[in-house]
Design a protein around this motif. Structure first.
Motif, PDB file in Angstrom:
ATOM      1  N   VAL A   1       0.823  -1.223   0.000  1.00  0.00           N
ATOM      2  CA  VAL A   1       0.000   0.000   0.000  1.00  0.00           C
ATOM      3  C   VAL A   1       0.854   1.269   0.000  1.00  0.00           C
ATOM      4  CG1 VAL A   1      -1.883  -1.181   1.190  1.00  0.00           C
ATOM      5  CG2 VAL A   1      -0.220   0.120   2.534  1.00  0.00           C
TER       6      VAL A   1
ATOM      7  N   ILE B   1       5.590   5.608   8.311  1.00  0.00           N
ATOM      8  CA  ILE B   1       5.092   4.239   8.130  1.00  0.00           C
ATOM      9  C   ILE B   1       6.203   3.230   8.381  1.00  0.00           C
ATOM     10  CG2 ILE B   1       4.304   2.608   6.373  1.00  0.00           C
ATOM     11  CD1 ILE B   1       2.610   4.923   5.209  1.00  0.00           C
TER      12      ILE B   1
ATOM     13  N   ALA C   1      -2.938  -2.276   5.547  1.00  0.00           N
ATOM     14  CA  ALA C   1      -3.683  -1.019   5.695  1.00  0.00           C
ATOM     15  C   ALA C   1      -4.380  -0.953   7.054  1.00  0.00           C
ATOM     16  CB  ALA C   1      -4.696  -0.887   4.566  1.00  0.00           C
ATOM     17  N   CYS C   2      -4.972  -2.063   7.482  1.00  0.00           N
ATOM     18  CA  CYS C   2      -5.668  -2.073   8.773  1.00  0.00           C
ATOM     19  C   CYS C   2      -4.685  -1.924   9.931  1.00  0.00           C
ATOM     20  CB  CYS C   2      -6.464  -3.373   8.928  1.00  0.00           C
ATOM     21  SG  CYS C   2      -7.888  -3.490   7.830  1.00  0.00           S
TER      22      CYS C   2
ATOM     23  N   LEU D   1      -1.890  -0.292   9.818  1.00  0.00           N
ATOM     24  CA  LEU D   1      -1.463   1.103   9.812  1.00  0.00           C
ATOM     25  C   LEU D   1      -2.547   2.027  10.363  1.00  0.00           C
ATOM     26  CD1 LEU D   1       0.449   1.383   6.413  1.00  0.00           C
ATOM     27  CD2 LEU D   1       1.421   1.571   8.709  1.00  0.00           C
ATOM     28  N   VAL D   2      -3.814   1.679  10.143  1.00  0.00           N
ATOM     29  CA  VAL D   2      -4.900   2.470  10.733  1.00  0.00           C
ATOM     30  C   VAL D   2      -4.747   2.536  12.249  1.00  0.00           C
ATOM     31  CG1 VAL D   2      -7.379   2.416  11.253  1.00  0.00           C
ATOM     32  CG2 VAL D   2      -6.607   2.181   8.894  1.00  0.00           C
TER      33      VAL D   2
ATOM     34  N   THR E   1      -1.529   4.998  13.156  1.00  0.00           N
ATOM     35  CA  THR E   1      -1.388   6.370  12.661  1.00  0.00           C
ATOM     36  C   THR E   1      -2.534   7.226  13.189  1.00  0.00           C
ATOM     37  OG1 THR E   1      -2.562   5.714  10.626  1.00  0.00           O
ATOM     38  CG2 THR E   1      -0.155   5.660  10.565  1.00  0.00           C
TER      39      THR E   1
ATOM     40  N   GLN F   1      -4.346   8.693   8.702  1.00  0.00           N
ATOM     41  CA  GLN F   1      -5.270   7.646   9.133  1.00  0.00           C
ATOM     42  C   GLN F   1      -6.582   7.710   8.364  1.00  0.00           C
ATOM     43  OE1 GLN F   1      -7.368   7.769  13.008  1.00  0.00           O
ATOM     44  NE2 GLN F   1      -6.169   5.935  13.524  1.00  0.00           N
TER      45      GLN F   1
ATOM     46  N   ARG G   1      -7.054   8.749   5.277  1.00  0.00           N
ATOM     47  CA  ARG G   1      -6.851   8.191   3.930  1.00  0.00           C
ATOM     48  C   ARG G   1      -6.694   6.680   3.964  1.00  0.00           C
ATOM     49  NH1 ARG G   1      -2.043  10.467   1.805  1.00  0.00           N
ATOM     50  NH2 ARG G   1      -1.613  11.530   3.762  1.00  0.00           N
ATOM     51  N   LEU G   2      -6.111   6.164   5.042  1.00  0.00           N
ATOM     52  CA  LEU G   2      -6.025   4.704   5.195  1.00  0.00           C
ATOM     53  C   LEU G   2      -7.415   4.098   5.384  1.00  0.00           C
ATOM     54  CD1 LEU G   2      -2.851   4.552   7.431  1.00  0.00           C
ATOM     55  CD2 LEU G   2      -3.155   3.223   5.331  1.00  0.00           C
ATOM     56  N   HIS G   3      -8.268   4.781   6.160  1.00  0.00           N
ATOM     57  CA  HIS G   3      -9.648   4.313   6.323  1.00  0.00           C
ATOM     58  C   HIS G   3     -10.351   4.213   4.969  1.00  0.00           C
ATOM     59  CE1 HIS G   3      -9.922   5.207  10.830  1.00  0.00           C
ATOM     60  NE2 HIS G   3     -10.433   4.018  10.699  1.00  0.00           N
TER      61      HIS G   3
ATOM     62  N   VAL H   1      -9.279   1.006   3.083  1.00  0.00           N
ATOM     63  CA  VAL H   1      -9.563  -0.320   3.644  1.00  0.00           C
ATOM     64  C   VAL H   1     -10.788  -0.962   3.009  1.00  0.00           C
ATOM     65  CG1 VAL H   1     -10.352  -1.493   5.738  1.00  0.00           C
ATOM     66  CG2 VAL H   1      -8.366   0.004   5.827  1.00  0.00           C
TER      67      VAL H   1
END
Length: 334
Positions: free
Chosen positions: A31, A44, A173-174, A176-177, A180, A185, A187-189, A192
């Motif tokens: 990602v 990250i 991705a999860c 990292l949520v 962060t 966070q 943008r990661l949401h 997902v």
């Protein structure tokens, strides 16, 4: 409990732990292209730095356990799938070099980031290819020719490779949520849920493809006893997908990783149930592939020491480095 079953459970546990733990840090590399900002990438990488080396210990445990407990499977898998497995190792080496070098040369940082991304995605893809080829079955022969050497290269194994890339990307991705905050966070949401839908799509494709491709698999899946064990899996998968959707809408921090872990666990349990009691699908059972009982008993004593140590180290390292890193260089522990 039969010692062969205990060894099968140890190997199954080792593979699952590797899929989850090394899966999320491979997924971070997959990602990474969605976050081109250098500072965000540094953040990250700093978050995953304390744990990523230890996660790969489960790969070594699985290989050593397979060699000790089921040498027939070890020799068959290694001889038939040596090309994709060699690609996996090459990608892991590239990824490791890139991880160490990217912070030591600012001028080449973007190139090392590309190498890290390529190594992560390549390792995930070829692991999935090897898994898909294994599920299709392998020849048990003393002399393998060139055709057998390329038998792993099939449309189903390619699909499996892409499916594992999607799985690792979702786990990464999860994870990292949970590590962060702020705009990163958010943008990661947003990333997902599309990854969750992609994984569900691959699960459906594989579940339909396998019985259509092989009548033996279809007969086995729809056998009354196995079918009764597999029936709860689809509703539970849908429940986990709904749980993930709710977590995304509520912008939860740790729930997405738990939902992703549940999805991976259900897929793994479904796979394990459909394989049992075969060590090599549709050809060799666990008992046919097992090493002599005396060998099993002696090596099990070693496993009884090593496995708790690896479990304890894994738990301790993740607990020690559980805090979110807000600044590059900040110690990730409380």
């Amino acid at each position: 409990m039969h010692v062969t079953v205990i060894w099968a459970a140890i190997i199954a546990l080792g593979v699952f732990m590797y899929l989850v733990l090394d899966g999320y840090d491979l997924g971070i590399g997959i990602v990474l292209p969605f976050f081109p900002d250098d500072h965000e990438r540094d953040l990250i990488m700093t978050n995953v730095a304390p744990v990523w080396d230890g996660n790969e210990a489960w790969l070594l445990l699985g290989g050593a356990a397979l060699f000790a407990a089921f040498p027939v499977v070890y020799s068959t898998v290694l001889s038939t799938l040596y090309l994709p497995l060699a690609f996996v190792l090459g990608c892991l080496v590239l990824r490791g070099i890139a991880f160490g070098r990217r912070t030591k040369n600012d001028r080449m940082k973007k190139q090392w980031d590309l190498a890290f991304i390529a190594g992560s995605a390549g390792a995930a893809f070829f692991q999935g290819v090897a898994l898909g080829a294994f599920l299709q079955g392998m020849p048990i022969e003393s002399h393998l020719n060139a055709d057998h050497a390329m038998r792993w290269l099939t449309p189903f194994s390619m699909l499996s490779g892409l499916g594992l890339v999607a799985t690792y990307a979702l786990l990464g991705a999860c994870w990292l949520v949970a590590r962060t905050w702020g705009d990163l966070q958010r943008r990661l949401h947003r990333l997902v849920w599309p990854l969750t839908m992609g994984l569900l799509g691959f699960i459906v494709l594989v579940s339909v493809w396998r019985p259509l491709q092989d009548v033996t698999i279809a007969a086995r899946w729809f056998d009354v006893r196995l079918f009764a064990r597999l029936v709860p899996v689809p509703p539970l998968v849908l429940a986990c997908a709904y749980w993930m959707h709710r977590a995304m809408r509520a912008r939860r921090r740790t729930t997405p990783f738990l939902a992703a872990l549940s999805l991976v666990s259900l897929a793994y349990l479904g796979l394990f149930a459909s394989l049992w009691p075969y060590a090599i699908p549709q050809s060799v059972t666990l008992w046919q592939a097992a090493a002599p009982r005396s060998s099993h008993a002696s090596t099990l004593a070693c496993a009884a020491i090593v496995l708790p140590l690896i479990l304890a180290y894994t738990a301790m390292s993740h607990r020690l480095f559980r805090s979110r890193i807000r600044t590059v260089g900040t110690p990730p522990y409380r």
